[in-house]
Write a protein that holds these residues in place. Structure first.
Motif, short mmCIF file in Angstrom:
data_model
loop_
_atom_site.label_atom_id
_atom_site.label_comp_id
_atom_site.label_asym_id
_atom_site.label_seq_id
_atom_site.Cartn_x
_atom_site.Cartn_y
_atom_site.Cartn_z
N MET A 1 0.83 -1.21 0.00
CA MET A 1 0.00 0.00 0.00
C MET A 1 0.85 1.25 0.00
O MET A 1 0.63 2.19 -0.73
CB MET A 1 -0.94 -0.03 1.21
N THR A 2 1.92 1.28 0.85
CA THR A 2 2.69 2.51 1.00
C THR A 2 4.06 2.43 0.33
O THR A 2 4.90 3.29 0.57
CB THR A 2 2.88 2.83 2.49
N THR A 3 4.27 1.41 -0.53
CA THR A 3 5.60 1.24 -1.10
C THR A 3 6.01 2.39 -2.01
O THR A 3 7.19 2.71 -2.11
CB THR A 3 5.66 -0.08 -1.90
N GLN A 4 5.05 3.05 -2.71
CA GLN A 4 5.40 4.14 -3.63
C GLN A 4 5.46 5.48 -2.92
O GLN A 4 5.82 6.48 -3.52
CB GLN A 4 4.35 4.23 -4.75
N ILE A 5 5.10 5.53 -1.65
CA ILE A 5 4.98 6.79 -0.92
C ILE A 5 6.26 7.04 -0.12
O ILE A 5 6.76 6.14 0.55
CB ILE A 5 3.75 6.73 0.02
N PRO A 6 6.81 8.28 -0.19
CA PRO A 6 8.02 8.59 0.60
C PRO A 6 7.78 8.39 2.10
O PRO A 6 6.75 8.80 2.62
CB PRO A 6 8.27 10.07 0.28
N LEU A 7 8.74 7.74 2.77
CA LEU A 7 8.62 7.46 4.19
C LEU A 7 9.66 8.28 4.97
O LEU A 7 10.81 8.40 4.53
CB LEU A 7 8.84 5.97 4.47
N MET A 8 9.26 8.83 6.11
CA MET A 8 10.17 9.63 6.93
C MET A 8 11.42 8.85 7.31
O MET A 8 12.54 9.39 7.31
CB MET A 8 9.46 10.11 8.20
N GLN A 9 11.25 7.58 7.62
CA GLN A 9 12.39 6.78 8.08
C GLN A 9 13.48 6.62 7.01
O GLN A 9 14.62 6.27 7.31
CB GLN A 9 11.94 5.40 8.59
N ASP A 10 13.13 6.91 5.74
CA ASP A 10 14.11 6.78 4.65
C ASP A 10 14.83 8.09 4.31
O ASP A 10 15.72 8.10 3.47
CB ASP A 10 13.41 6.26 3.38
N LEU A 11 14.43 9.20 4.94
CA LEU A 11 14.97 10.52 4.59
C LEU A 11 16.11 10.95 5.52
O LEU A 11 16.15 10.57 6.69
CB LEU A 11 13.86 11.57 4.63
N LEU A 167 1.61 6.49 10.69
CA LEU A 167 0.63 6.41 9.60
C LEU A 167 0.91 5.19 8.73
O LEU A 167 -0.01 4.45 8.35
CB LEU A 167 0.68 7.70 8.78
N ASN A 168 2.19 4.96 8.45
CA ASN A 168 2.57 3.80 7.65
C ASN A 168 2.15 2.49 8.32
O ASN A 168 1.59 1.59 7.68
CB ASN A 168 4.09 3.81 7.43
N LYS A 169 2.40 2.42 9.63
CA LYS A 169 2.06 1.21 10.40
C LYS A 169 0.54 0.99 10.42
O LYS A 169 0.05 -0.14 10.26
CB LYS A 169 2.59 1.36 11.82
N GLU A 170 -0.22 2.07 10.61
CA GLU A 170 -1.68 1.98 10.64
C GLU A 170 -2.21 1.42 9.32
O GLU A 170 -3.05 0.51 9.30
CB GLU A 170 -2.29 3.37 10.87
N ILE A 361 -4.91 -1.76 17.76
CA ILE A 361 -5.63 -0.57 18.19
C ILE A 361 -5.21 0.59 17.31
O ILE A 361 -4.05 0.99 17.30
CB ILE A 361 -5.35 -0.24 19.67
N SER A 362 -6.15 1.13 16.55
CA SER A 362 -5.88 2.26 15.67
C SER A 362 -6.06 3.56 16.44
O SER A 362 -6.92 3.66 17.32
CB SER A 362 -6.84 2.23 14.47
N THR A 363 -5.24 4.56 16.11
CA THR A 363 -5.35 5.85 16.79
C THR A 363 -6.40 6.75 16.15
O THR A 363 -6.66 7.84 16.63
CB THR A 363 -4.00 6.59 16.78
N GLY A 364 -6.99 6.32 15.04
CA GLY A 364 -7.95 7.16 14.33
C GLY A 364 -9.38 6.70 14.48
O GLY A 364 -9.64 5.53 14.72
N GLY A 365 -10.31 7.63 14.37
CA GLY A 365 -11.73 7.32 14.40
C GLY A 365 -12.31 7.39 13.01
O GLY A 365 -12.55 6.39 12.35
#
Length: 385
Positions: A1-11, A167-170, A361-365
């Motif tokens: 799902m998030t493979t094409q999206i820039p991730l903070m951990q990679d910057l 967000l990536n983990k969620e 447990i998700s942090t979002g509603g």
């Protein structure tokens, strides 16, 4: 799902003003935070950015203040104090941050919803926010379904934008959980936000075997089925969609057969157990009754996957919390896969000390429900592009 999206951990964030949009929208009563789950969930992201040498600037909303009538009741100041406790570092709180942010290792900016153009995703405001950072990190899963200036607009206007680890983990966890759920699948959908959840219920009806509704949502369904709900919270204009869901084939939507009522909405209101036939015109339905709770428990007991969003009654008032407590116990003892999302629901999980029994447990509603409904979020679509 998030493979094409820039991730903070990679910057590489060394020395960069790294603005992280977090979801620190926690319940606060009389100046005290009653559940800090969302703050705790954000700590690993903040610590990772600091470890990468970033100058961290944090944004979040809190509640629903009116920008034209601000009285300080929705300030993020208590959150700054809690962040200091959890991080063990000084957090600079910046009330007037749009006019410039002074150089600190960690800064928390005042409530983004104090800004008039925030909820309108105003272009000028988005550009102002983006100009205050070198890198914009969207890590507020709980606000990721909204196109606001501090969530979507700033990401679009920034020099470099990415998503954070939370967000990536969620997204990864929800994708995994919903792609091939073990059946039977039940969704427990409660709370007061009626109209915002009916569309989601329509989508859930396509994959669920059972949908248990509670709170204000249940009242709308009860009204659609012809029951008297007295003075209960309801959205009359949503009766037709509710009726259509009740008539769908392939999904069971059981309705309360008994309820807990009161004559007023207050913490010291007298609670009465009534069958639906006995609900009076001046009654307010504030919880499910014991017979209904047992009916719902029997359904939960037979399911292998549970999606839970929202309490079934006014659980904050002790005399109207039994339905939520009873179903919480049923969910806790179920050995299947259990996903919980939403601030109120997380508060229930913490209140009844059942955190360890929940699979995720998700942090979002709203974002949790939006992702369940659509399989994506606006910010993901933006950053993929």
């Amino acid at each position: 799902m998030t493979t094409q999206i820039p991730l903070m951990q990679d910057l590489d964030l060394q020395g960069l003003r790294t603005m992280i949009r977090l979801d620190l929208n926690v319940p606060i009563k009389d100046g005290d935070i009653t559940s800090d789950a969302r703050i705790r969930a954000a700590i690993p992201t903040i610590e990772l950015a600091l470890a990468k040498g970033a100058k961290v600037i944090m944004l979040s909303h809190l509640g629903r203040p009116d920008p034209d009538a601000l009285d300080g009741s929705f300030t993020l100041q208590p959150v700054a104090k809690r962040l200091e406790d959890l991080l063990g570092r000084s957090v600079y709180f910046c009330p007037d941050w749009l006019n410039g942010i002074t150089d600190h290792e960690i800064t928390l900016c005042e409530n983004t919803r104090y800004l008039k153009g925030e909820k309108l995703n105003d272009d000028l405001l988005s550009e102002q926010i983006a100009s205050l950072c070198d890198v914009f990190v969207m890590d507020a899963f709980g606000a990721s379904h909204r196109k606001h200036a501090s969530t979507y607009g700033a990401a679009k206007a920034s020099k470099q934008a990415c998503i954070g680890p939370l967000l990536n983990k969620e997204v990864e966890a929800l994708t995994q959980a919903l792609s091939n759920p073990e059946k039977p699948l039940v969704a427990v959908i409660g709370g007061a936000k009626v109209s915002s959840k009916l569309g989601v219920i329509e989508s859930l009806a396509k994959i669920c075997d059972h949908i248990i509704v509670g709170g204000g949502i249940a009242n709308t369904f009860l009204l659609a089925s012809g029951e008297n709900i007295g003075q209960s919270l309801v959205e009359s204009d949503m009766v037709d969609p509710a009726n259509q869901i009740l008539n769908l084939e392939g999904v069971n939507v059981p309705l309360p057969v008994d309820v807990i009522t009161a004559k007023e909405f207050s913490s010291d209101a007298e609670a009465n157990i009534k069958t639906m036939d006995d609900v009076a015109d001046d009654d307010m339905i504030l919880d499910i009754g014991p017979e209904t709770a047992m009916l719902y428990k029997n359904i939960i007991d037979q399911c292998r996957t549970i999606i839970w969003n929202g309490p079934l009654g006014v659980f904050e008032f002790e005399q109207f919390s039994e339905g939520t407590r009873f179903l919480s116990a049923a969910i806790e003892s179920n050995s299947g896969f259990k996903i919980v999302g939403g601030g109120d629901t997380v508060a229930v999980v913490e209140k009844y000390q059942m955190t360890d029994s929940i699979s995720y447990i998700s942090t979002g509603g709203g974002a949790f429900l939006e992702f369940v409904k659509n399989g994506t979020l606006p910010i993901l679509d933006l950053l993929k592009g």
